[in-house]
Design a protein around this motif. Structure first.
Motif, short mmCIF file in Angstrom:
data_model
loop_
_atom_site.label_atom_id
_atom_site.label_comp_id
_atom_site.label_asym_id
_atom_site.label_seq_id
_atom_site.Cartn_x
_atom_site.Cartn_y
_atom_site.Cartn_z
N GLY A 93 -1.98 -0.95 -2.91
CA GLY A 93 -2.40 0.43 -3.09
C GLY A 93 -2.87 0.53 -4.54
N TYR A 94 -3.00 1.78 -5.02
CA TYR A 94 -3.46 1.93 -6.40
C TYR A 94 -2.55 1.20 -7.39
N THR A 95 -1.23 1.33 -7.22
CA THR A 95 -0.31 0.78 -8.23
C THR A 95 -0.50 -0.73 -8.39
N GLY A 96 -0.45 -1.44 -7.27
CA GLY A 96 -0.58 -2.89 -7.33
C GLY A 96 -1.95 -3.31 -7.84
N VAL B 162 -0.18 -9.66 -2.41
CA VAL B 162 0.08 -9.73 -0.97
C VAL B 162 0.19 -8.31 -0.43
N GLU B 163 -0.48 -8.06 0.67
CA GLU B 163 -0.53 -6.72 1.26
C GLU B 163 -0.20 -6.83 2.75
N ALA B 164 0.76 -6.01 3.19
CA ALA B 164 1.24 -6.12 4.58
C ALA B 164 0.10 -5.93 5.59
N LYS B 165 -0.79 -4.97 5.33
CA LYS B 165 -1.85 -4.69 6.31
C LYS B 165 -3.21 -4.88 5.64
N ALA C 15 -0.46 5.29 1.32
CA ALA C 15 -0.84 6.63 0.84
C ALA C 15 -2.15 6.59 0.05
N SER C 16 -2.44 5.48 -0.61
CA SER C 16 -3.66 5.42 -1.43
C SER C 16 -4.93 5.60 -0.61
N GLY C 17 -4.87 5.29 0.66
CA GLY C 17 -6.08 5.41 1.47
C GLY C 17 -6.15 6.67 2.30
N GLY D 29 -6.73 13.37 -2.34
CA GLY D 29 -7.79 13.08 -3.30
C GLY D 29 -7.82 13.96 -4.53
N PHE D 30 -6.70 14.62 -4.85
CA PHE D 30 -6.61 15.42 -6.09
C PHE D 30 -6.20 14.48 -7.23
N VAL D 31 -7.12 14.27 -8.16
CA VAL D 31 -6.79 13.41 -9.31
C VAL D 31 -6.24 14.36 -10.36
N PRO E 133 2.70 -9.46 4.87
CA PRO E 133 3.88 -8.74 4.39
C PRO E 133 4.84 -9.65 3.62
N ALA E 134 5.36 -9.18 2.50
CA ALA E 134 6.43 -9.91 1.81
C ALA E 134 7.71 -9.64 2.59
N GLN E 135 8.34 -10.70 3.06
CA GLN E 135 9.57 -10.50 3.85
C GLN E 135 10.80 -10.51 2.96
N SER F 95 2.03 12.87 -6.48
CA SER F 95 0.90 12.97 -7.43
C SER F 95 0.67 11.60 -8.07
N GLY F 96 0.11 10.70 -7.30
CA GLY F 96 0.05 9.31 -7.78
C GLY F 96 -1.33 8.78 -8.14
N ILE F 97 -2.40 9.54 -7.89
CA ILE F 97 -3.72 8.93 -8.12
C ILE F 97 -3.92 8.65 -9.60
N ALA F 98 -3.78 9.68 -10.43
CA ALA F 98 -3.98 9.47 -11.87
C ALA F 98 -2.79 8.72 -12.47
C1 LIG Z 1 -0.30 13.40 2.64
C2 LIG Z 1 -0.36 12.91 1.21
C3 LIG Z 1 -1.23 13.52 0.32
C4 LIG Z 1 -1.28 13.10 -1.00
N1 LIG Z 1 -2.17 13.69 -1.83
C5 LIG Z 1 -2.25 13.29 -3.11
C6 LIG Z 1 -3.19 13.88 -3.99
O1 LIG Z 1 -4.00 14.71 -3.60
N2 LIG Z 1 -3.19 13.49 -5.29
C7 LIG Z 1 -2.33 12.55 -5.77
O2 LIG Z 1 -2.36 12.25 -6.96
N3 LIG Z 1 -1.45 11.93 -4.93
C8 LIG Z 1 -1.40 12.27 -3.63
N4 LIG Z 1 -0.53 11.66 -2.78
C9 LIG Z 1 0.31 10.57 -3.32
C10 LIG Z 1 -0.49 9.29 -3.56
O3 LIG Z 1 -1.25 9.00 -2.42
C11 LIG Z 1 0.47 8.13 -3.86
O4 LIG Z 1 1.30 8.50 -4.95
C12 LIG Z 1 -0.25 6.86 -4.24
O5 LIG Z 1 -1.21 6.53 -3.30
C13 LIG Z 1 0.76 5.72 -4.37
O6 LIG Z 1 0.06 4.50 -4.51
P1 LIG Z 1 0.85 3.16 -4.36
O7 LIG Z 1 -0.10 2.05 -4.57
O8 LIG Z 1 2.05 3.17 -5.24
O9 LIG Z 1 1.42 3.18 -2.87
P2 LIG Z 1 0.67 2.92 -1.47
O10 LIG Z 1 -0.70 3.41 -1.47
O11 LIG Z 1 1.59 3.42 -0.42
O12 LIG Z 1 0.58 1.35 -1.39
C14 LIG Z 1 1.67 0.54 -1.08
C15 LIG Z 1 1.13 -0.64 -0.29
O13 LIG Z 1 2.19 -1.57 -0.10
C16 LIG Z 1 2.04 -2.14 1.19
N5 LIG Z 1 3.33 -2.70 1.59
C17 LIG Z 1 4.44 -2.05 1.99
N6 LIG Z 1 5.44 -2.93 2.24
C18 LIG Z 1 4.93 -4.16 1.98
C19 LIG Z 1 5.46 -5.48 2.03
N7 LIG Z 1 6.73 -5.73 2.42
N8 LIG Z 1 4.65 -6.52 1.70
C20 LIG Z 1 3.38 -6.31 1.31
N9 LIG Z 1 2.81 -5.09 1.25
C21 LIG Z 1 3.59 -4.02 1.56
C22 LIG Z 1 1.57 -0.98 2.06
O14 LIG Z 1 0.92 -1.45 3.23
C23 LIG Z 1 0.63 -0.25 1.11
O15 LIG Z 1 -0.71 -0.66 1.25
C24 LIG Z 1 -0.44 12.04 -1.45
C25 LIG Z 1 0.41 11.41 -0.56
C26 LIG Z 1 0.45 11.83 0.76
C27 LIG Z 1 1.38 11.13 1.71
#
Ligand SMILES: Cc1cc2nc3c(=O)[nH]c(=O)nc-3n(C[C@H](O)[C@H](O)[C@H](O)COP(=O)(O)OP(=O)(O)OC[C@H]3O[C@@H](n4cnc5c(N)ncnc54)[C@H](O)[C@@H]3O)c2cc1C
Length: 469
Positions: A36-39, A58-61, A67-69, A73-75, A208-210, A377-380
């Motif tokens: 997702g965005y963090t990684g 490594v990405e499970a799917k 959530a990133s996809g 979309g509020f930054v 997926p990381a097990q 609130s994770g985009i920015a």
């Molecule tokens: C309905 C909704 C609306 C939102 N709207 C906003 C918004 O408008 N503005 C905003 O700033 N934030 C918003 N957010 C929050 C924002 O989307 C998240 O904070 C952000 O996307 C987190 O990014 P991430 O990379 O940490 O997590 P994720 O995007 O969840 O990425 C984690 C990834 O890890 C993968 N994964 C999980 N387990 C494993 C494993 N064992 N091995 C390998 N891969 C694994 C998953 O498949 C996933 O792709 C919203 C969230 C939701 C649910």
């Protein structure tokens, strides 16, 4: 809402070619779990700083499956209630530091997209935080005072008439325009995945990381068809962090939902003044937010958080008719002019709720680097987080490792079922509070931030391989 598609609307705006899984054993300097965005921001900033470093993700799917996809979309900055908590726990200096860093990220994401040919439909519209009852108005006024304490002096409250000129909802009593942008979240995450691969990062989708274990001083990440051995590991699976025991208690997965309408006709668009196309969010504890998409649909997101017991993250909860009905009703109340507009898409996603509402970055006792807990609130913040993770891995003490996201002590959740019951009680309490608009919010000025500041962890500990908690 039987006609709703639970396909993520954003996924229909960008073709998805899923890459191959890891096949066989491999090694690298840094292995990142979760695309997702963090990684992906962590991978990007690491390769930028150390082009010779070998980085695998490594990405499970597929990148952006979480959530990133699928988000709204509020930054944006962390929301008003988070500023309250940051001031409350840690004082003005730390809160101001986070605000400045995340504000920079809002602009840098737009620049990154332009420089890398990512058409993420980034629109620097700003965000209107609106009030639809007197309690929310009081919250906005308090937020202006809090922002001033954190060094932000540009906020101005729009009165009812001015606010309704910006967003034509008859329910709006006032508004505050804050920095922020809108984008297509899926195009951002897929574009970012492309860019990091061009930088030389190896992305293994469907992997997926097990388990993640330390063996002879190295990390061993086990996946279905191979094992990765790495010097450093970053766990960036957000609401799925609970799969790894050291991270289980640090965050709580909760479900949140959104609806997307069919594209509006010009006649329908003309019914509601919205000249600046800003993102709009009300000021309830469980805020509901509206925005227009590039093809003039309305996306209506947020409202109540849902928990299904035992930290249930099963994808079947992406469909939740109760949440869709409640969202549909609140949409029609906010925009009575659009009672006839139909929703085409509805789906839910997981939010990683940190106990303090403040994202968390650090190292566990065993040396695993983590970042999570954006609490919606994770985009920015994840862009800022990518820089933090880079510096934690490179064991550098920088302005980013000094941010409150790293250096403050974070309370943890109790294990299930007690922690879940506590979470459910919190949701109930906030919901009741939102329904009693005459109860004013309590004043953050009374908070004992000196007491909490004393609990602040040392950044040296985080960069030197110990837990920041
Ligand atoms: C309905 C909704 C609306 C939102 N709207 C906003 C918004 O408008 N503005 C905003 O700033 N934030 C918003 N957010 C929050 C924002 O989307 C998240 O904070 C952000 O996307 C987190 O990014 P991430 O990379 O940490 O997590 P994720 O995007 O969840 O990425 C984690 C990834 O890890 C993968 N994964 C999980 N387990 C494993 C494993 N064992 N091995 C390998 N891969 C694994 C998953 O498949 C996933 O792709 C919203 C969230 C939701 C649910």
């Amino acid at each position: 809402m039987a006609q709703l598609s639970t396909e993520v609307y954003w996924h229909s705006t960008e073709p998805t070619e899923v890459g191959p899984p890891l096949d066989g054993d491999a090694s690298c300097d840094v292995c990142i779990v979760g695309a997702g965005y963090t990684g992906l921001w962590a991978a990007h900033f690491l390769k930028q700083a150390e082009p010779g470093m070998s980085v695998r993700v490594v990405e499970a799917k597929f990148a952006g499956e979480g959530a990133s996809g699928m988000n709204a979309g509020f930054v944006q900055m962390t929301a008003g209630k988070v500023l309250r908590r940051m001031l409350w726990y840690y004082g003005a200096e730390k809160a101001g530091g986070v605000y400045r860093a995340v504000a920079r990220s809002i602009l840098e994401i737009g620049r990154f997209c332009r420089q890398n040919g990512i058409d993420a439909q980034y629109e620097n519209t700003g965000i209107l935080q609106v009030a639809t009852d007197t309690k929310q108005l009081a919250r906005l006024e308090l937020q202006i005072k809090r922002a001033q304490r954190a060094g932000v002096t540009s906020f101005r409250l729009l009165d009812r008439e001015q606010a309704q000129e910006r967003i034509g909802s008859p329910t709006v009593l006032g508004a505050l325009k804050v920095s922020g942008a809108l984008l297509n979240p899926y195009r951002l995450v897929r574009g970012l995945a492309r860019v990091v691969q061009e930088q030389g990062v190896l992305l293994h989708e469907q992997t997926p990381a097990q388990t993640i274990e330390k063996v002879d001083g190295k990390w061993r990440i086990t996946t279905p068809h191979g094992t990765i051995t790495a010097n450093e590991v970053i766990v960036a699976t957000e609401a799925m962090q609970g799969a790894f025991p050291e991270l289980y208690a640090r965050q709580m997965p909760v479900w949140n939902y959104l609806l997307v309408t069919e594209p509006l006709t010009d006649e329908q668009l003309g019914r509601v003044p919205w000249p600046g196309r800003e993102g709009v969010a009300n000021s309830l504890s469980f805020s509901t937010a509206a925005r227009l998409t590039a093809d003039n649909r309305v996306l209506w997101a947020g409202g109540l958080w849902y928990m299904f017991g035992n930290r249930d993250t099963d994808p079947r909860h992406r469909r939740n008719d109760d949440a869709f009905d409640k969202l549909g009703a609140s949409f029609r109340e906010f925009f009575p002019q659009w009672r006839d507009v139909r929703f085409s898409h509805g789906n839910g996603g997981l939010i990683s709720w940190s106990h303090s509402f403040i994202p968390q970055f650090g190292r566990t006792d065993s040396g695993m680097v983590y970042g999570h807990g954006y609490t919606g609130s994770g985009i920015a913040a994840s862009h800022t987080g990518g820089k933090i993770l880079r510096d934690l891995v490179l064991r550098r003490k920088t302005e980013f490792t000094e941010l409150a996201f790293v250096t403050v002590n974070q309370p943890k959740f109790l294990p299930a079922p007690f922690g879940d019951k506590g979470g459910e009680f919190f949701i109930w309490r906030q919901r009741v509070g939102d329904r009693l608009p005459l109860l004013l919010p309590y004043k953050s000025a009374l908070a004992p931030n000196r007491f909490f500041a004393r609990r602040t962890g040392s950044p040296e500990r985080a960069t030197a391989g110990r837990s920041s908690d």
